[in-house]
Design an enzyme around this catalytic site. Structure first.
Site, PDB file in Angstrom:
ATOM      1  N   ARG A  68       0.864  -1.190   0.000  1.00 51.41           N
ATOM      2  CA  ARG A  68       0.000   0.000   0.000  1.00 51.41           C
ATOM      3  C   ARG A  68       0.892   1.229   0.000  1.00 51.41           C
ATOM      4  O   ARG A  68       1.455   1.577   1.028  1.00 51.41           O
ATOM      5  CB  ARG A  68      -0.883  -0.044   1.263  1.00 51.41           C
ATOM      6  CG  ARG A  68      -2.079   0.872   1.243  1.00 51.41           C
ATOM      7  CD  ARG A  68      -2.635   1.037   2.661  1.00 51.41           C
ATOM      8  NE  ARG A  68      -1.770   1.901   3.432  1.00 51.41           N
ATOM      9  CZ  ARG A  68      -1.612   1.825   4.756  1.00 51.41           C
ATOM     10  NH1 ARG A  68      -2.261   0.926   5.457  1.00 51.41           N
ATOM     11  NH2 ARG A  68      -0.802   2.660   5.384  1.00 51.41           N
ATOM     12  N   HIS A 108      -3.309   4.710   4.637  1.00 49.25           N
ATOM     13  CA  HIS A 108      -4.496   3.859   4.566  1.00 49.25           C
ATOM     14  C   HIS A 108      -5.636   4.589   3.877  1.00 49.25           C
ATOM     15  O   HIS A 108      -6.317   4.050   3.019  1.00 49.25           O
ATOM     16  CB  HIS A 108      -4.918   3.431   5.971  1.00 49.25           C
ATOM     17  CG  HIS A 108      -6.265   2.800   6.005  1.00 49.25           C
ATOM     18  ND1 HIS A 108      -6.500   1.551   5.481  1.00 49.25           N
ATOM     19  CD2 HIS A 108      -7.463   3.245   6.449  1.00 49.25           C
ATOM     20  CE1 HIS A 108      -7.779   1.259   5.615  1.00 49.25           C
ATOM     21  NE2 HIS A 108      -8.387   2.271   6.193  1.00 49.25           N
ATOM     22  N   TYR A 135       4.386   5.038  11.362  1.00 50.20           N
ATOM     23  CA  TYR A 135       4.576   3.614  11.623  1.00 50.20           C
ATOM     24  C   TYR A 135       5.411   2.855  10.581  1.00 50.20           C
ATOM     25  O   TYR A 135       5.474   1.634  10.623  1.00 50.20           O
ATOM     26  CB  TYR A 135       3.225   2.914  11.834  1.00 50.20           C
ATOM     27  CG  TYR A 135       2.205   3.135  10.716  1.00 50.20           C
ATOM     28  CD1 TYR A 135       2.246   2.361   9.569  1.00 50.20           C
ATOM     29  CD2 TYR A 135       1.203   4.088  10.835  1.00 50.20           C
ATOM     30  CE1 TYR A 135       1.317   2.546   8.557  1.00 50.20           C
ATOM     31  CE2 TYR A 135       0.260   4.277   9.830  1.00 50.20           C
ATOM     32  CZ  TYR A 135       0.323   3.514   8.706  1.00 50.20           C
ATOM     33  OH  TYR A 135      -0.596   3.693   7.705  1.00 50.20           O
TER      34      TYR A 135
END
Ligand code: TPP
Ligand code: TPP
Ligand code: MG
Ligand code: MG
Lengths: 325, 394, 325, 394
Positions: free
Chosen positions: B281, B285, B294
């Site tokens: 990805r 998100h 992160y």
């Protein structure tokens, strides 16, 4: 007409629905060859084949997820959850998916063909997990219909209507009456409209409202009350969602008093909705507070089942309290 | 009467602990990261027209995603979710299906929907929740759905579509018209109980379904190392006795070929298939997320290097089916189309207030009608408080 | 005292609870390193380590099943469900397991240490699946406690009480106030008792009952009503289960009128229970029917969110209807 | 910052469809069906005392089950569920644990509970839902539980105990005292979403738990062939990256050895382990079930031949640790003990009515106290209608 018990009436409804429309299929845990743990689907696999009546793996969320998909494809699935107590793993599929399928898609898709059958209720020494009456858990969910029959005749007519209703229906069967309740039932198909309450008995002094197996309890209580000279009206809601508030309000406007008798634990049961609505719409007609007779606010106990239940004596006492207020 | 079990296991006489990694599943790949086919590979038979459709859909999605992320930043829409870096997985798989096959998405498969023919205007109407949105403005942006294109409306609860796909495919098998269902889900959603339910039921009921897992390494901030312990999702297929393929999700030709074979198995042999497409990805998100909290830039860059769009572009250039100029021109064209439709869609009003009670049931109940009447009276009383709908109740 | 928003107040409660008792652990989707999608668990993993604050796989039924087991072992788990809308896959673990754990075992085992935190409610453009107010789905479940704070101060004190309460608690956080609500909050620990309502404002003409974010809505409505010269009493239930019927009944006996304002869809919402109970216990004191202001009986729509919601204007109108009855 | 993924899959350049049966897991067995050890096997180190305890527990359970099925037929209890044919699986695994390890059962593991020391009297009190039942008569027969014996109270909803075991084991790991949790479930329950949740979480959180699947071929009437398509439950362990052992569930020594090794992995290496014990449910599902409707006598007889009790008895006889007479005498003894306790237990009254509201919360709420008072007043008014509790309210 034939004498049928409640299971036979349900079996007959399924049989006729499957014969009428080959998009109707029936499945769930042990419903196939074996015919279900209560035998409601007995003989259907033999008659309609393993593609239309079959066992699923043991996974309620899967049964309803599968049924949602199958219904969205245009079929008319009738999914069985073996006990109402085991419907909760499927709660997300029912509340977040089934109920919202049509609305969220702007009617591009729907699962209107879906019917979920499940036995509910106590009085069979089933303890916590074979006795619950979970209708209120679902009644807060726009998009669902919830139907509960009180006897074999009603069961067949309401189940046929549920299967062919263009909306998803949760059909809850009072399991302690499966074999105990016997009555005259037409062998051919017939339909009882959903969403309409039934005045089981007319009366003038007080209204009693219930559904499913509880109607029998109410009838016993009314028998006692009538010996005291009280003239009771009994209403079977039949549908919990949408429910027939008009019928109840009309009756209470006539009698001025209302007792609701229900199996489920008291707090948050569907009777609360009935009471809240009726006090709002019939406020000036009420001669005493609306009383609710319910199960205790505890999990369903085994050894104390008799004490726990909203039985006819508790209902009878509530009638008296309402009249003597 | 059904027999209890069929297979008799072999017997061993000392404790044999099967290791959690006993089964290593390789990844199928046709093109290297620069778009050059590996030696001696059999490429799938794709004609130029189809190849160009796949390519232009990829370009479109890249533009759409970038543009709508920007639109969200400008406050023009409330939310967006891009498929940056994963275009090959959705478009390659959709291209291998028949139009009549049902597609059920998770939410990151705008590529499949575009491939099916969802127009720029349709995308925009959904994203702006306006009166022309097929979904009637009821769900958040990116929750597309279109019956005409056999693309099931997306719902946010993760994993729910997986057993639904099994059910849908069961209906297709009963109908006997040779169609199947392809369902997408992330490696995160594969942790849900519904995944287990849908997979096992499909395997035992033998339905024509393709379970397409986009393993992009993350579920919001949760890396796959905290999502599961095994070798990804593919070995679970074997756990269910289901045929399984792992494919490079950034290689659109491999995805196409894998899905083609899966479709054949599903439709001709009623063998459901699990496909795990390995990808990444590239963006956050969604527009609500910032991945710098992160993961590292280095990790992202390593994957940027494997860009599926660049890879396919190079392949097509080498083959002579596109040239740089035309490709760039096409990209420019869709940019303009997106912008134009965006401007149009944001002018379209919200759905009429009457729509608030439609589609709860097939027809509104008495009680819903009463609620609507009360609402309209209220809006009439306070028109300024409900500016989007007050016009409609006059 | 410090200025904190609701998220900070919650983070502070978690931090203090973890510092106080090393059996407290915090987990759920994305709550670890990242600190949760709303950042409620921010900094806790750094401070208390990956064993006490960690990510789980994406599976709500697993999160609660795991938490049930961990609580039964004697720990004090605080499990996060990322959105209230995604709590339904865990419905079985909560309703059939958490709630019945102590009773069914005759108190051999219990999960009293469990707290489930989840953001709920609308007003954030979240549509169907980021807006629901599911408290009523749980309120029908003896064995659970349900707590909903209305502001940062309440959130911290109620959450600390929930974590250390010897019963499982579902703690629902009004997410649209996470950053919007700011107030003075003590930095040290303090405890607000569960099961006790709070009279937010005293008044004599009419009682308003709500909980969570809806208190703010009610306050706005009351502001309008007071301009009309109506003296309103506002009660924040704080606990939905067990709920403080005494406080509400006492207030209604004084004012004679009751309006309940709630975010959830009308039918089967918790307000029905409040209305049913109050009409029973304060029947002779009621001067007009109990009114409920609720969301519509539809799934939560996006574009029509404003129209759908039980806002201050609808609440204000209900106050007027009650007074003019 | 966590890294996205660790393993890089191998690359293949043609579509490789992994077959659903790619992984065949053998079954560990020490004794042949007559109780003779296979050639050259290493038997687990079990001293005579332990072996006799295992054997006498098996004998006891066999007697208990047969006796209570009869008691149900006589109408003395409402329901019973036997573990006929599966005694080795539960008793062999329980024997390999430390007493402090937690056991979570499904409902067919009375053998483990008896091994832990649950007395005949305690069994009877539960089965008769009387005032001495540790569970206070609240659940149906066979829903045992005992904190003192580290045996979690059974609950009927299937599969729910699986993620709970993961959580319990996580707590044990945090406590650091070297204990683990063993959780039983049927191959039917392994279809539930909770199975997937509990297994995956255990694998990724590395908890000291043993997932013990009793694969007895049936879930009520549903044969395993309609429950799943793969090679039983064991391959799913690999799907989660979890260590896995398949064992002959009718061979108590093999079960013991397998569980010992699993316990070592769980406690010493924090490696959860899946054990699949292959067996057969010799009786009906419960006293409410009649299996002749769904399976054949021949099938049952084939399994009767593999009886775990007979097998272990033969082993012990050959070893000279028991003789026929003593074994028969012991069986006769437990028969009498069961009968005596049964008669005692059925005389014990139901719990006092006050117990109806206890344990909903740690202390009864105000509302529950009011409900109890109302109930007691009602029972006082109609004592004949509530004969079991009316004495207590006088
Ligand atoms: C049942 C449920 N739980 C939680 C969420 C919140 N949520 C939305 S997306 C997401 C991560 C999904 O990750 P993955 O399945 O890997 O898909 P990806 O976003 O990587 O494409 C989460 C936790 C949800 N939508 N539904
Ligand atoms: C959630 C749930 N669904 C259904 C049931 C009803 N039920 C009780 S036992 C059983 C079969 C269980 O089979 P398996 O797990 O193989 O265990 P076995 O009885 O063979 O030991 C079923 C369907 C239940 N108790 N719980
Ligand atoms: Mg992902
Ligand atoms: Mg079994």
């Amino acid at each position: 007409m034939a004498k049928m018990n409640l299971l036979q009436a349900i079996n007959s409804a399924l049989d006729l629905a499957m014969a009428k429309n080959d998009k109707v299929s029936v499945f769930g845990e042990d419903v196939g060859h074996f015919g279900g743990v209560f035998r409601a689907t007995s003989g259907l696999q033999e008659k309609y084949g393993r593609n239309r009546c079959f066992n699923t793996p043991l996974v309620e969320q899967g049964i309803i997820g599968f049924a949602n998909g199958l219904a969205s494809q245009g079929s008319l699935p009738v999914a069985e959850i073996q006990f109402g107590d085991y419907i909760f793993p499927a709660f997300d599929q029912i509340v977040n998916e089934t109920a919202k399928f049509r609305y969220r898609s702007g009617n591009e898709f729907n699962v209107g063909g879906l019917t979920i059958r499940t036995p509910y209720g106590g009085g069979i020494h089933g303890g916590h997990y074979h006795s619950q009456s979970p209708e209120a858990y679902f009644a807060h969910t726009p998009g669902l219909k919830i139907v509960i029959p009180r006897n074999p005749y009603e069961a067949k007519g309401l189940l046929l209507s549920s299967i062919f209703d263009p909306n998803p229906v949760l059909f809850m069967e009072p399991k302690r009456m499966y074999r105990a309740a016997v009555g005259e039932v037409p062998e051919e198909e017939y339909y009882i409209p959903l969403g309409k309450a039934d005045v089981v008995k007319e009366g003038s002094d007080i209204t009693l409202v219930g559904w499913g197996a509880q109607i029998e309890v109410i009838e016993k209580a009314v028998e006692l009350a009538e010996k005291d000279g009280v003239n009771c009206e009994i209403i079977d809601l039949r549908s919990i969602l949408p429910w027939d508030a008009d019928a109840v309000v009309e009756s209470v406007m006539k009698t001025g008093r209302l007792v609701i008798s229900q199996e489920a634990p008291h707090t948050g049961a569907f009777g609360s909705e009935v009471a809240a609505t009726v006090q709002e719409r019939a406020f000036l007609y009420l001669e005493s507070p609306i009383m609710r007779v319910s199960g205790l606010d505890t999990p369903y106990p085994l050894a104390h089942e008799k004490e726990y239940m909203a039985d006819h004596l508790k209902t009878y006492e509530a009638i008296k309290r309402s009249l003597n207020y | 009467m059904a027999t209890q079990t069929t297979k008799q296991p072999d017997v061993v006489t000392s404790v044999e602990v099967i290791d959690g990694n006993a089964l290593r599943i390789p990844m199928f790949q046709l093109l290297d990261k620069d778009g050059t086919p590996h030696k001696d590979v059999k490429l799938p038979e794709i004609d130029k027209e189809l190849a160009l459709k796949m390519f232009s859909t990829m370009q479109f999605i890249r533009v759409l995603d970038e543009r709508m992320i920007a639109a969200q930043r400008q406050g023009r829409i409330s939310f967006y979710l891009s498929s940056l870096g994963e275009e090959a997985a959705s478009i390659g798989s959709a291209a291998a299906l028949k139009f009549e096959d049902m597609i059920m998405g998770q939410y990151r498969e705008q590529g499949s929907l575009a491939f099916r023919g969802f127009t720029v205007e349709q995308f925009m109407n959904q994203l702006f929740s306006n009166a022309k949105d097929l979904g009637k403005g009821r769900q958040m942006p990116v929750h597309y759905g279109c019956a005409d294109l056999n693309f099931m409306t997306i719902s946010s609860p993760l994993g729910t579509q997986i057993p639904q796909a099994t059910g849908y495919a069961f209906g297709q098998k009963q109908a006997g018209e040779g169609h199947c269902t392809l369902v997408y889900f992330g490696e995160g959603a594969a942790s849900e109980g519904d995944f287990h339910a849908g997979m096992n039921m499909a395997a035992v009921l033998k339905v024509p379904a393709i379970f397409f897992c986009r393993n992009n390494g993350y579920a919001i901030s949760t890396p796959i190392s905290e999502q599961l312990a095994g070798d990804g999702i593919a070995p679970r297929g074997v756990g269910y006795g289901m045929k399984t393929i792992r494919v490079d999700g950034n290689d659109i030709l491999a995805v196409y070929a894998a899905t083609q074979e899966a479709r054949r198995l599903a439709v001709e042999e009623n063998e459901p298939v699990l496909i795990e497409a390995m990808s990444y990805r590239m963006a956050g998100h969604s527009t609500s997320d910032d991945p710098t909290g992160y993961r590292t830039r280095e990790e992202e860059n390593a994957w940027r290097d494997k860009c599926p769009l660049k890879r396919f572009r190079n392949f097509l250039l080498a083959k002579g089916w596109i040239n740089e100029e035309d490709a760039d021109a096409q990209q420019q064209e869709v940019k303009e189309a997106v912008l134009a439709e965006l401007k149009k869609a944001e002018q379209v009003p919200v759905p009429h207030i009457d729509e608030i009670i439609n589609d709860v049931y097939d027809t509104p109940t008495q009680q819903l009608k009463e609620q609507l009447e009360a609402l309209k009276a209220h809006v009439r009383q306070y028109p300024d408080a409900y500016p989007k709908t007050s016009e409609g109740v006059k």
